[in-house]
Design a protein around this motif. Structure first.
Motif, short mmCIF file in Angstrom:
data_model
loop_
_atom_site.label_atom_id
_atom_site.label_comp_id
_atom_site.label_asym_id
_atom_site.label_seq_id
_atom_site.Cartn_x
_atom_site.Cartn_y
_atom_site.Cartn_z
N THR A 95 0.86 -1.18 0.00
CA THR A 95 0.00 0.00 0.00
C THR A 95 0.89 1.23 0.00
N SER A 96 0.59 2.14 -0.87
CA SER A 96 1.36 3.37 -0.92
C SER A 96 1.24 4.09 0.42
N GLY A 97 2.31 4.71 0.84
CA GLY A 97 2.28 5.47 2.09
C GLY A 97 1.23 6.55 2.06
N LEU A 98 1.05 7.18 0.93
CA LEU A 98 0.04 8.23 0.81
C LEU A 98 -1.37 7.65 0.93
N ALA A 99 -1.60 6.49 0.31
CA ALA A 99 -2.92 5.86 0.39
C ALA A 99 -3.19 5.39 1.81
N GLU A 100 -2.17 4.84 2.48
CA GLU A 100 -2.34 4.37 3.85
C GLU A 100 -2.68 5.54 4.76
N LYS A 101 -1.98 6.65 4.62
CA LYS A 101 -2.27 7.84 5.44
C LYS A 101 -3.68 8.35 5.19
N ALA A 102 -4.08 8.38 3.94
CA ALA A 102 -5.42 8.85 3.58
C ALA A 102 -6.49 7.96 4.18
N SER A 103 -6.22 6.66 4.28
CA SER A 103 -7.22 5.74 4.83
C SER A 103 -7.43 5.96 6.32
N ARG A 104 -6.46 6.51 7.00
CA ARG A 104 -6.60 6.78 8.43
C ARG A 104 -7.55 7.95 8.69
N LYS A 105 -7.65 8.84 7.75
CA LYS A 105 -8.49 10.01 7.91
C LYS A 105 -9.97 9.68 7.70
N ALA A 106 -10.23 8.59 6.98
CA ALA A 106 -11.61 8.21 6.68
C ALA A 106 -12.36 7.68 7.89
#
Length: 107
Positions: free
Chosen positions: A96-107
Protein backbone atom coordinates in the motif's frame (compact mmCIF):
# COMPACT_ATOMS: atom_id res chain seq x y z
CA UNK A 1 16.86 -13.77 10.09
CA UNK A 2 18.94 -10.62 9.84
CA UNK A 3 21.44 -9.55 12.47
CA UNK A 4 19.19 -6.59 13.29
CA UNK A 5 16.16 -8.85 13.80
CA UNK A 6 18.17 -11.16 16.05
CA UNK A 7 19.38 -8.25 18.17
CA UNK A 8 15.85 -6.84 18.47
CA UNK A 9 14.50 -10.27 19.47
CA UNK A 10 17.20 -10.67 22.14
CA UNK A 11 16.62 -7.16 23.45
CA UNK A 12 12.85 -7.66 23.56
CA UNK A 13 13.38 -10.90 25.51
CA UNK A 14 15.72 -9.15 27.94
CA UNK A 15 13.19 -6.37 28.45
CA UNK A 16 10.43 -8.91 29.10
CA UNK A 17 12.67 -10.71 31.61
CA UNK A 18 12.88 -7.47 33.61
CA UNK A 19 9.08 -7.24 34.03
CA UNK A 20 8.29 -7.29 37.74
CA UNK A 21 11.98 -7.00 38.54
CA UNK A 22 13.61 -4.99 41.28
CA UNK A 23 13.11 -1.35 40.39
CA UNK A 24 15.97 -0.34 42.66
CA UNK A 25 18.42 -2.19 40.42
CA UNK A 26 16.76 -2.24 37.00
CA UNK A 27 16.06 0.84 34.88
CA UNK A 28 14.03 -1.35 32.54
CA UNK A 29 11.86 -2.59 35.42
CA UNK A 30 11.30 1.02 36.44
CA UNK A 31 10.16 1.98 32.95
CA UNK A 32 7.97 -1.11 32.56
CA UNK A 33 6.17 -0.08 35.72
CA UNK A 34 5.59 3.50 34.57
CA UNK A 35 4.24 3.74 31.03
CA UNK A 36 3.97 7.53 31.19
CA UNK A 37 7.66 7.87 32.10
CA UNK A 38 8.65 5.33 29.46
CA UNK A 39 6.62 7.15 26.80
CA UNK A 40 8.20 10.49 27.69
CA UNK A 41 11.66 8.93 27.48
CA UNK A 42 10.79 7.48 24.07
CA UNK A 43 9.79 10.94 22.89
CA UNK A 44 13.03 12.41 24.21
CA UNK A 45 15.07 9.81 22.35
CA UNK A 46 13.12 10.42 19.14
CA UNK A 47 13.90 14.13 19.35
CA UNK A 48 17.58 13.33 19.89
CA UNK A 49 17.60 11.22 16.70
CA UNK A 50 15.96 14.07 14.79
CA UNK A 51 18.49 16.60 16.06
CA UNK A 52 21.43 14.34 15.27
CA UNK A 53 20.09 13.71 11.76
CA UNK A 54 19.46 17.41 11.15
CA UNK A 55 23.04 18.11 12.21
CA UNK A 56 24.37 15.39 9.91
CA UNK A 57 26.00 13.60 12.84
CA UNK A 58 26.09 9.99 11.66
CA UNK A 59 27.64 8.67 14.88
CA UNK A 60 25.01 10.37 17.03
CA UNK A 61 22.21 9.14 14.76
CA UNK A 62 23.49 5.59 15.26
CA UNK A 63 23.80 5.88 19.04
CA UNK A 64 20.52 7.73 19.52
CA UNK A 65 18.73 5.26 17.24
CA UNK A 66 19.86 2.43 19.49
CA UNK A 67 18.46 4.35 22.49
CA UNK A 68 15.25 5.02 20.58
CA UNK A 69 14.73 1.37 19.69
CA UNK A 70 15.37 0.25 23.27
CA UNK A 71 12.85 2.74 24.63
CA UNK A 72 10.33 1.86 21.90
CA UNK A 73 10.58 -1.81 22.86
CA UNK A 74 10.05 -0.89 26.51
CA UNK A 75 7.00 1.23 25.66
CA UNK A 76 5.31 -1.44 23.60
CA UNK A 77 6.04 -4.02 26.29
CA UNK A 78 4.67 -1.73 29.00
CA UNK A 79 1.59 -1.09 26.86
CA UNK A 80 1.04 -4.82 26.39
CA UNK A 81 1.74 -4.73 22.65
CA UNK A 82 3.83 -7.53 21.17
CA UNK A 83 6.32 -7.37 18.33
CA UNK A 84 4.04 -9.83 16.53
CA UNK A 85 1.16 -7.34 16.68
CA UNK A 86 3.39 -4.63 15.24
CA UNK A 87 4.56 -7.04 12.53
CA UNK A 88 0.94 -7.88 11.67
CA UNK A 89 0.13 -4.18 11.27
CA UNK A 90 3.18 -3.66 9.07
CA UNK A 91 2.31 -6.70 6.95
CA UNK A 92 -1.22 -5.40 6.49
CA UNK A 93 0.25 -2.22 5.03
CA UNK A 94 2.63 -3.97 2.62
CA UNK A 95 1.96 -3.11 -0.98
CA UNK A 96 0.00 0.00 0.00
CA UNK A 97 1.36 3.37 -0.92
CA UNK A 98 2.28 5.47 2.09
CA UNK A 99 0.04 8.23 0.81
CA UNK A 100 -2.92 5.86 0.39
CA UNK A 101 -2.34 4.37 3.85
CA UNK A 102 -2.27 7.84 5.44
CA UNK A 103 -5.42 8.85 3.58
CA UNK A 104 -7.22 5.74 4.83
CA UNK A 105 -6.60 6.78 8.43
CA UNK A 106 -8.49 10.01 7.91
CA UNK A 107 -11.61 8.21 6.68
Amino acid sequence: MTRFAKVIDRLAATIESRRGGDTSTSYTAQLLGDLDRAAKKLGEEAVEVVIAAAQGDREAVTAESADLLYHWLVVIAAAGVSLEEVAERLEAREGTSGLAEKASRKA
